[in-house]
Motif scaffolding. Structure first.
Motif, PDB file in Angstrom:
ATOM      1  N   SER A 182       0.908  -1.157  -0.016  1.00 28.32           N
ATOM      2  CA  SER A 182      -0.290   0.061   0.021  1.00 28.32           C
ATOM      3  C   SER A 182       0.917   1.333  -0.173  1.00 28.32           C
ATOM      4  O   SER A 182       2.120   1.260   0.338  1.00 28.32           O
ATOM      5  CB  SER A 182      -0.791  -0.056   1.052  1.00 28.32           C
ATOM      6  OG  SER A 182      -0.095  -0.038   2.299  1.00 28.32           O
ATOM      7  N   ILE A 183       0.119   2.359  -0.364  1.00 27.68           N
ATOM      8  CA  ILE A 183       0.891   3.771  -0.423  1.00 27.68           C
ATOM      9  C   ILE A 183       1.404   3.892   1.238  1.00 27.68           C
ATOM     10  O   ILE A 183       2.763   4.337   1.113  1.00 27.68           O
ATOM     11  CB  ILE A 183      -0.013   4.874  -0.833  1.00 27.68           C
ATOM     12  CG1 ILE A 183      -0.319   4.612  -2.286  1.00 27.68           C
ATOM     13  CG2 ILE A 183       0.573   6.157  -0.433  1.00 27.68           C
ATOM     14  CD1 ILE A 183      -1.361   5.688  -2.613  1.00 27.68           C
TER      15      ILE A 183
ATOM     16  N   ILE B 296       4.761   2.195   1.513  1.00 27.67           N
ATOM     17  CA  ILE B 296       5.793   2.534   0.727  1.00 27.67           C
ATOM     18  C   ILE B 296       6.366   3.986   1.075  1.00 27.67           C
ATOM     19  O   ILE B 296       7.632   4.154   1.094  1.00 27.67           O
ATOM     20  CB  ILE B 296       5.109   2.816  -0.816  1.00 27.67           C
ATOM     21  CG1 ILE B 296       4.924   1.295  -1.496  1.00 27.67           C
ATOM     22  CG2 ILE B 296       6.293   3.401  -1.751  1.00 27.67           C
ATOM     23  CD1 ILE B 296       4.136   1.261  -2.727  1.00 27.67           C
ATOM     24  N   VAL B 297       5.475   4.837   1.456  1.00 32.21           N
ATOM     25  CA  VAL B 297       6.055   5.988   2.139  1.00 32.21           C
ATOM     26  C   VAL B 297       6.778   5.662   3.481  1.00 32.21           C
ATOM     27  O   VAL B 297       7.758   6.447   3.565  1.00 32.21           O
ATOM     28  CB  VAL B 297       4.818   7.022   2.424  1.00 32.21           C
ATOM     29  CG1 VAL B 297       5.119   8.076   3.393  1.00 32.21           C
ATOM     30  CG2 VAL B 297       4.053   7.456   1.390  1.00 32.21           C
ATOM     31  N   PHE B 298       6.500   4.870   4.294  1.00 30.74           N
ATOM     32  CA  PHE B 298       7.367   4.694   5.490  1.00 30.74           C
ATOM     33  C   PHE B 298       8.543   3.983   5.139  1.00 30.74           C
ATOM     34  O   PHE B 298       9.671   4.543   5.670  1.00 30.74           O
ATOM     35  CB  PHE B 298       6.536   3.650   6.215  1.00 30.74           C
ATOM     36  CG  PHE B 298       5.274   4.385   6.938  1.00 30.74           C
ATOM     37  CD1 PHE B 298       5.363   5.739   7.144  1.00 30.74           C
ATOM     38  CD2 PHE B 298       4.228   3.606   7.295  1.00 30.74           C
ATOM     39  CE1 PHE B 298       4.046   6.251   7.871  1.00 30.74           C
ATOM     40  CE2 PHE B 298       2.889   4.158   8.059  1.00 30.74           C
ATOM     41  CZ  PHE B 298       2.967   5.418   8.375  1.00 30.74           C
TER      42      PHE B 298
ATOM     43  N   PRO C 183       3.211  14.540  -0.486  1.00 32.86           N
ATOM     44  CA  PRO C 183       3.915  14.689  -1.891  1.00 32.86           C
ATOM     45  C   PRO C 183       4.183  13.271  -2.502  1.00 32.86           C
ATOM     46  O   PRO C 183       3.483  12.854  -3.593  1.00 32.86           O
ATOM     47  CB  PRO C 183       5.093  15.394  -1.822  1.00 32.86           C
ATOM     48  CG  PRO C 183       5.135  15.993  -0.671  1.00 32.86           C
ATOM     49  CD  PRO C 183       4.231  15.355   0.475  1.00 32.86           C
ATOM     50  N   LEU C 184       4.833  12.234  -1.620  1.00 32.09           N
ATOM     51  CA  LEU C 184       5.137  10.936  -2.296  1.00 32.09           C
ATOM     52  C   LEU C 184       3.681  10.255  -2.325  1.00 32.09           C
ATOM     53  O   LEU C 184       3.620   9.478  -3.455  1.00 32.09           O
ATOM     54  CB  LEU C 184       5.850  10.428  -1.493  1.00 32.09           C
ATOM     55  CG  LEU C 184       6.477   9.011  -1.894  1.00 32.09           C
ATOM     56  CD1 LEU C 184       6.966   8.822  -3.083  1.00 32.09           C
ATOM     57  CD2 LEU C 184       7.197   8.236  -0.889  1.00 32.09           C
ATOM     58  N   ALA C 185       2.804  10.397  -1.572  1.00 28.12           N
ATOM     59  CA  ALA C 185       1.579   9.772  -1.732  1.00 28.12           C
ATOM     60  C   ALA C 185       0.614  10.196  -2.731  1.00 28.12           C
ATOM     61  O   ALA C 185       0.244   9.297  -3.497  1.00 28.12           O
ATOM     62  CB  ALA C 185       0.906   9.833  -0.366  1.00 28.12           C
ATOM     63  N   LEU C 186       0.848  11.339  -3.081  1.00 26.02           N
ATOM     64  CA  LEU C 186       0.250  11.909  -4.347  1.00 26.02           C
ATOM     65  C   LEU C 186       0.708  11.138  -5.591  1.00 26.02           C
ATOM     66  O   LEU C 186       0.156  10.971  -6.561  1.00 26.02           O
ATOM     67  CB  LEU C 186       0.197  13.252  -4.452  1.00 26.02           C
ATOM     68  CG  LEU C 186      -0.708  14.122  -3.335  1.00 26.02           C
ATOM     69  CD1 LEU C 186      -0.117  15.522  -3.355  1.00 26.02           C
ATOM     70  CD2 LEU C 186      -2.330  13.830  -3.471  1.00 26.02           C
ATOM     71  N   ILE C 187       2.167  11.313  -5.847  1.00 25.38           N
ATOM     72  CA  ILE C 187       2.816  10.521  -6.940  1.00 25.38           C
ATOM     73  C   ILE C 187       2.472   9.136  -7.072  1.00 25.38           C
ATOM     74  O   ILE C 187       2.429   8.811  -7.972  1.00 25.38           O
ATOM     75  CB  ILE C 187       4.321  10.848  -6.823  1.00 25.38           C
ATOM     76  CG1 ILE C 187       4.614  12.497  -6.777  1.00 25.38           C
ATOM     77  CG2 ILE C 187       5.094   9.925  -7.981  1.00 25.38           C
ATOM     78  CD1 ILE C 187       6.241  12.534  -6.285  1.00 25.38           C
TER      79      ILE C 187
ATOM     80  N   LEU D 226       0.504   6.868  -9.939  1.00 23.98           N
ATOM     81  CA  LEU D 226       1.195   5.703 -10.533  1.00 23.98           C
ATOM     82  C   LEU D 226       0.368   4.565 -10.338  1.00 23.98           C
ATOM     83  O   LEU D 226       0.545   3.466 -10.970  1.00 23.98           O
ATOM     84  CB  LEU D 226       2.393   5.651  -9.977  1.00 23.98           C
ATOM     85  CG  LEU D 226       3.555   6.683 -10.387  1.00 23.98           C
ATOM     86  CD1 LEU D 226       4.881   6.299  -9.623  1.00 23.98           C
ATOM     87  CD2 LEU D 226       3.851   6.636 -11.756  1.00 23.98           C
ATOM     88  N   GLY D 227      -0.828   4.803  -9.683  1.00 22.84           N
ATOM     89  CA  GLY D 227      -1.843   3.566  -9.527  1.00 22.84           C
ATOM     90  C   GLY D 227      -1.820   2.656  -8.264  1.00 22.84           C
ATOM     91  O   GLY D 227      -2.445   1.426  -8.453  1.00 22.84           O
ATOM     92  N   LYS D 228      -0.965   3.167  -7.611  1.00 21.58           N
ATOM     93  CA  LYS D 228      -0.959   2.166  -6.204  1.00 21.58           C
ATOM     94  C   LYS D 228      -2.165   2.355  -5.347  1.00 21.58           C
ATOM     95  O   LYS D 228      -2.842   3.268  -5.553  1.00 21.58           O
ATOM     96  CB  LYS D 228       0.482   2.642  -5.508  1.00 21.58           C
ATOM     97  CG  LYS D 228       1.600   2.499  -6.022  1.00 21.58           C
ATOM     98  CD  LYS D 228       1.882   0.846  -5.950  1.00 21.58           C
ATOM     99  CE  LYS D 228       3.200   0.372  -6.408  1.00 21.58           C
ATOM    100  NZ  LYS D 228       3.343  -1.063  -6.380  1.00 21.58           N
ATOM    101  N   GLN D 229      -2.541   1.242  -4.742  1.00 21.42           N
ATOM    102  CA  GLN D 229      -3.511   1.171  -3.745  1.00 21.42           C
ATOM    103  C   GLN D 229      -3.356   2.152  -2.746  1.00 21.42           C
ATOM    104  O   GLN D 229      -2.196   1.872  -2.163  1.00 21.42           O
ATOM    105  CB  GLN D 229      -3.885  -0.365  -3.602  1.00 21.42           C
ATOM    106  CG  GLN D 229      -4.726  -0.915  -4.585  1.00 21.42           C
ATOM    107  CD  GLN D 229      -5.060  -2.212  -3.860  1.00 21.42           C
ATOM    108  OE1 GLN D 229      -4.548  -2.931  -3.279  1.00 21.42           O
ATOM    109  NE2 GLN D 229      -6.443  -2.670  -4.660  1.00 21.42           N
ATOM    110  N   SER D 230      -4.230   2.771  -2.226  1.00 23.94           N
ATOM    111  CA  SER D 230      -4.277   3.412  -1.046  1.00 23.94           C
ATOM    112  C   SER D 230      -4.929   2.693   0.120  1.00 23.94           C
ATOM    113  O   SER D 230      -5.759   1.996  -0.105  1.00 23.94           O
ATOM    114  CB  SER D 230      -5.062   4.646  -1.160  1.00 23.94           C
ATOM    115  OG  SER D 230      -5.062   5.556  -0.111  1.00 23.94           O
TER     116      SER D 230
END
Length: 66
Positions: free
Chosen positions: A2-3, A6-8, A50-54, A58-62
């Motif tokens: 999930s987003i 990835i962010v963490f 900002p990374l979550a928006l990108i 790109l189509g990643k699941q939230s």
């Protein structure tokens, strides 16, 4: 993945990388560490990352946080 995960992961990698660079190259890389920490702190209150928006574009699941 999930987003949020990835962010963490990216934030953790950036912090460790900037600390290593600060130790071996220049202490000015600690400013990058501070930037990543400040961005994590503000996203906890505002929900803006900002990374979550990108990653969304790109189509990643939230997940539930973003």
């Amino acid at each position: 993945m999930s987003i949020e995960r990835i962010v963490f992961a990216v934030a953790g990698a950036f912090i460790v990388l900037s600390l290593v660079l600060a130790h071996f190259v220049s202490p000015y890389f600690l400013w990058f560490t501070a930037f990543v920490g400040a961005n994590l702190f503000q996203s906890a209150f505002t929900g803006f990352c900002p990374l979550a928006l990108i990653l969304k574009k790109l189509g990643k699941q939230s997940g539930p946080a973003f």
